[in-house]
Design a protein around this motif. Structure first.
Motif, mmCIF file in Angstrom:
data_model
loop_
_atom_site.group_PDB
_atom_site.id
_atom_site.type_symbol
_atom_site.label_atom_id
_atom_site.label_comp_id
_atom_site.label_asym_id
_atom_site.label_seq_id
_atom_site.Cartn_x
_atom_site.Cartn_y
_atom_site.Cartn_z
ATOM 1 N N ILE D 70 39.343 49.811 34.695
ATOM 2 C CA ILE D 70 39.277 48.415 35.104
ATOM 3 C C ILE D 70 40.695 47.875 35.193
ATOM 4 C CG2 ILE D 70 39.084 47.499 32.741
ATOM 5 C CD1 ILE D 70 37.076 45.407 33.845
ATOM 6 N N TYR D 72 42.969 43.984 35.778
ATOM 7 C CA TYR D 72 42.851 42.532 35.814
ATOM 8 C C TYR D 72 44.178 41.919 36.234
ATOM 9 C CZ TYR D 72 42.270 37.690 34.461
ATOM 10 O OH TYR D 72 42.228 36.332 34.496
ATOM 11 N N ARG D 142 39.094 44.148 24.425
ATOM 12 C CA ARG D 142 38.458 42.951 25.001
ATOM 13 C C ARG D 142 39.265 41.706 24.665
ATOM 14 N NH1 ARG D 142 32.372 42.240 24.846
ATOM 15 N NH2 ARG D 142 33.234 40.212 25.486
ATOM 16 N N MET D 145 42.035 41.560 27.143
ATOM 17 C CA MET D 145 41.565 41.064 28.435
ATOM 18 C C MET D 145 41.318 39.553 28.362
ATOM 19 S SD MET D 145 41.593 43.870 30.200
ATOM 20 C CE MET D 145 40.540 43.965 31.664
ATOM 21 N N SER D 146 40.718 39.108 27.265
ATOM 22 C CA SER D 146 40.453 37.676 27.097
ATOM 23 C C SER D 146 41.768 36.896 27.052
ATOM 24 C CB SER D 146 39.666 37.434 25.801
ATOM 25 O OG SER D 146 38.407 38.069 25.866
ATOM 26 N N GLN D 149 42.932 36.384 30.477
ATOM 27 C CA GLN D 149 42.145 35.440 31.275
ATOM 28 C C GLN D 149 42.302 34.005 30.767
ATOM 29 O OE1 GLN D 149 37.760 35.909 31.866
ATOM 30 N NE2 GLN D 149 38.289 35.897 34.026
ATOM 31 N N VAL D 212 39.250 40.640 38.831
ATOM 32 C CA VAL D 212 38.804 41.790 38.055
ATOM 33 C C VAL D 212 38.467 42.910 39.032
ATOM 34 C CG1 VAL D 212 37.294 42.538 36.203
ATOM 35 C CG2 VAL D 212 37.714 40.087 36.551
ATOM 36 N N ASP D 242 34.075 35.774 34.736
ATOM 37 C CA ASP D 242 34.418 35.692 33.319
ATOM 38 C C ASP D 242 34.343 37.081 32.679
ATOM 39 O OD1 ASP D 242 34.260 33.477 30.792
ATOM 40 O OD2 ASP D 242 33.582 35.533 30.383
ATOM 41 N N ILE D 243 35.453 37.482 32.034
ATOM 42 C CA ILE D 243 35.432 38.755 31.305
ATOM 43 C C ILE D 243 35.617 38.512 29.805
ATOM 44 C CG2 ILE D 243 36.163 40.246 33.209
ATOM 45 C CD1 ILE D 243 39.030 40.072 32.100
ATOM 46 N N PHE D 248 29.584 40.200 31.012
ATOM 47 C CA PHE D 248 30.247 41.070 31.988
ATOM 48 C C PHE D 248 30.201 42.526 31.551
ATOM 49 C CE2 PHE D 248 33.993 43.439 33.331
ATOM 50 C CZ PHE D 248 33.914 43.329 34.711
ATOM 51 N N TRP D 249 30.480 42.754 30.269
ATOM 52 C CA TRP D 249 30.587 44.119 29.767
ATOM 53 C C TRP D 249 29.213 44.752 29.556
ATOM 54 C CZ3 TRP D 249 35.521 45.702 30.021
ATOM 55 C CH2 TRP D 249 36.505 44.717 30.048
#
Lengths: 267, 267, 267, 267
Positions: D70, D72, D142, D145-146, D149, D212, D242-243, D248-249
């Motif tokens: 993945i 971003y 995660r 990633m958050s 974002q 994403v 939204d991730i 999403f996951w």
């Protein structure tokens, strides 16, 4: 005489922080212990005094470093585990490793006379080297521990048979080695039993399982104490038990959770 | 019980080879020695027995590790220098550092009774941490050594004055500290001389200069011996001399050349 | 939506500072360039356009990064040298390497059309990987440069003979390979001359010597300009000359001294 | 001309293997993109063409490197994630980072003309730097990633308000900055709405959420294909969603499990 002119040399010190959120294993090994064990006539295949001295030194290390959650020892090696949340010395690798190696060595030398009262130490003295390894997951850590305990088993079965062939069977080292070349575990068990009436299962647990050192904090009650203090005061126990199966870990959840009474949680 | 299932955990051990052709300095420091020196009532500002014990341990380290070319100690710290051509342990950082720390600790604890016969050690035992630093050039290395020796001078002048104010002058620690705040070297020399009739220049060299440990191989003759053997057998000497000026190094070219009788060459 | 909850993840970034006072070489290599050169029908054994494009990209890198003192290229690889005193990006390894790789790639792709006007690029595009290596002494650095130039010679002599056997001699690849198996340099020279009337010494210097990129600042005069500005403005030249012998370096002392007109000094 | 004399210099290359079983994030950043965006008159606060170009380059990177699970992107930065089980390039850090940086740069430059047909690139060309970071657990990954974002949201709300004050409100940059100093999210929403009738919630998702990039392999069927091939062929999609939340996951379990159709398992 100002020092500013030379202070630039500090810039050559490079950081060695271990990755956060990984289990840190510091494994130490006796340096040249084959020769050392001959010099002090260690009993073969296992010298109980030598193992007890290793365990006493390991207990002392855990007493002085409450951040260590568990340790495991076989022969002349010991592995110390810091919890993945450990922040001791900012997780600087050199600092963690040298502190353990130095503390272990200090107690090994200091306590020698209690375990070997009749053979005083002389130069060259016993010493240990060490390194840190990081394990990201509980599974990796447990596999590391299992790896060491399986190694203990394999080595001890081999050594027990090897020395029986020599000490009882009257073989020399070369012949014993030849006899065992390519043998499986079942073969060694068979040799021990048929030739020497030794049932390997009845050998002492400390030789078959190695030594597991940890804090027994099941009984702790005062919830107000902070964890570090509590750990420092908790009784440190040495046991010779299976750490490969789940049972050991499930019955002592505080080892992986790093909190008395708490169950570990991943991820 | 095969071990292959768990052996993958070995892949988590990461290499830590130091860069070739750099001077390696391993500096070790006493852990919590302020508290430790109080526990054993070390004399202030310098305890000769404690320094002699440090030096004896350092000599033992150099005897066991002939690859070390020079060492320098002050207070509770010691720096050991491996030649830039050193290939010991494939230059693995952990191995070099832990071996020195462990060997030093072993001798410190073992020899303690010879230097402090009336005050036996008890837990917590003395221990040391350590780290390796790489210096690419002779100039960097010499600046490192100078940095430590200037530090020795600065600390010793301060401590000598501080403790004179307390021990002879009758001040308490806070007042002595206040008296010295912002003072220059000349001020401290003046305080020592005018108040206490102490000429700092006459203080023992071991306190003013620290301790330099190296092999005195000027007299070696048999050219057939190989260098490592020769080094192992050479007399190790402890001196309290200036290592900042060129003279020390020029008169002992084998220290930087790593060859008896050879002059160092760079680049 | 505050970010503080997640910011802890920054602590997982580990420092990667290169050791001070070492020469930094960043070597980049074309990824899968064997396949790439076939796709775009590069001439064998050397494609002048492809080499000119490499050199143009290298010049652009040196223009954008005045801290680079010299670069050396052969085939699809290029080595860029930062002076041992370089402080760019605090000597962070990732930052130095990725900046060079990215800048080189950008110009390689951008300038492609100028050198290969008839064969436009298509996916997969050309790309390069890279790494940084530290060399403590001038001797180490020069040996690195010599290593690459000897490699250039060895490869080019082999390739010239190999392709002559195929293109003029009519052999297929397997037979040419077999013909050259175990041959010495003299043998290849002999094959070229006796079979194809090719005197290897008369081959173009760019193929035999590779490409050396550096700033020609012999003529610079205004002493007031600071060095970085001066470097940025100096003419960057690409030459195909011997960098193994001392002469190249002695005639251009600013390359190793990093100061226009200054002679390098070590240690 | 044998090369053996110089080959010792290879020993100075130091290994840089990333720890096994950790998530590898390679984050790249545009170098000097503030200046770059002015040079090419990027629209403020967001230039759709520039973002589309970033996304196109990221898609190309993922196409060429199927090991990436993945990615971003926001503004001029992109994060690429390798699965914790990734073995590409033996997990060598330099190799992973430079390959991504180089491939991304190649496509950015190559595709520029498609997105900015009227403003051809000229020197200095756009370039990117990058670094690798290791995350031991899914939670850490995660949170990373958050973190990115949330940063996207914070920056975009600020920039949207800042440029509205300038472009619609007629303020200069300094006054706009002053107006926003110390303001909370609610304040900025209020300014946008009350002054400019802009409902931030209605802004394009690509600006509010970033981009994403991942493989949509829900539809894959042939179970015989191996995973790498399957990944290479799977459709790569760019979404602005939204991730941070679990949804999403949970709806795309193959992203964390690295197996089509499989649910991730930890530890």
């Amino acid at each position: 005489m100002a020092n500013s002119k030379y202070e630039y040399v500090k810039a050559f010190e490079q950081p060695d922080l271990l990755l956060p959120n990984t289990w840190i294993v510091v494994r130490i090994d006796g340096r040249g212990f084959h020769k050392f064990s001959n010099k002090y006539s260690f009993e073969k295949p296992n010298d109980r005094r030598a193992l007890d001295l290793m365990n006493a030194a390991a207990k002392a290390v855990m007493t002085e470093l409450p951040d260590i959650v568990i340790a495991y020892g076989i022969s002349d090696e010991y592995s110390f585990v810091f919890h993945k949340s450990c922040a001791l010395f900012e997780r600087r690798s050199s600092k963690l490793v040298t502190t353990i190696v130095s503390t272990f060595t200090a107690y090994y030398v200091h306590l020698w006379a209690s375990f070997f009262p009749e053979t005083p130490l002389s130069a060259p003295l016993p010493s240990f080297d060490g390194r840190a390894v990081q394990y990201p997951s509980v599974q990796n850590l447990r596999d590391y521990m299992s790896w060491r305990q399986v190694d203990c088993h394999i080595n001890n079965l081999y050594n027990t048979t090897f020395w029986a062939l020599i000490q009882i069977g009257g073989l020399d080292a070369k012949s014993a080695e030849k006899e065992l070349a390519g043998s499986l575990a079942a073969d060694k068990n068979e040799i021990l039993f048929s030739k020497f009436k030794i049932n390997y299962n009845n050998e002492p647990e400390i030789y078959k399982k190695g030594s597991v050192v940890f804090r027994d904090i099941a009984q702790s009650k005062t919830q107000e104490e902070n964890d570090r203090k509590r750990r420092a005061k908790a009784r440190i126990t040495v046991q010779h038990v299976d750490i490969i199966k789940d049972e050991f870990w499930e019955r002592r959840p505080w080892l992986l959770s790093n909190k008395p009474g708490k169950i570990p949680k991943e991820p």
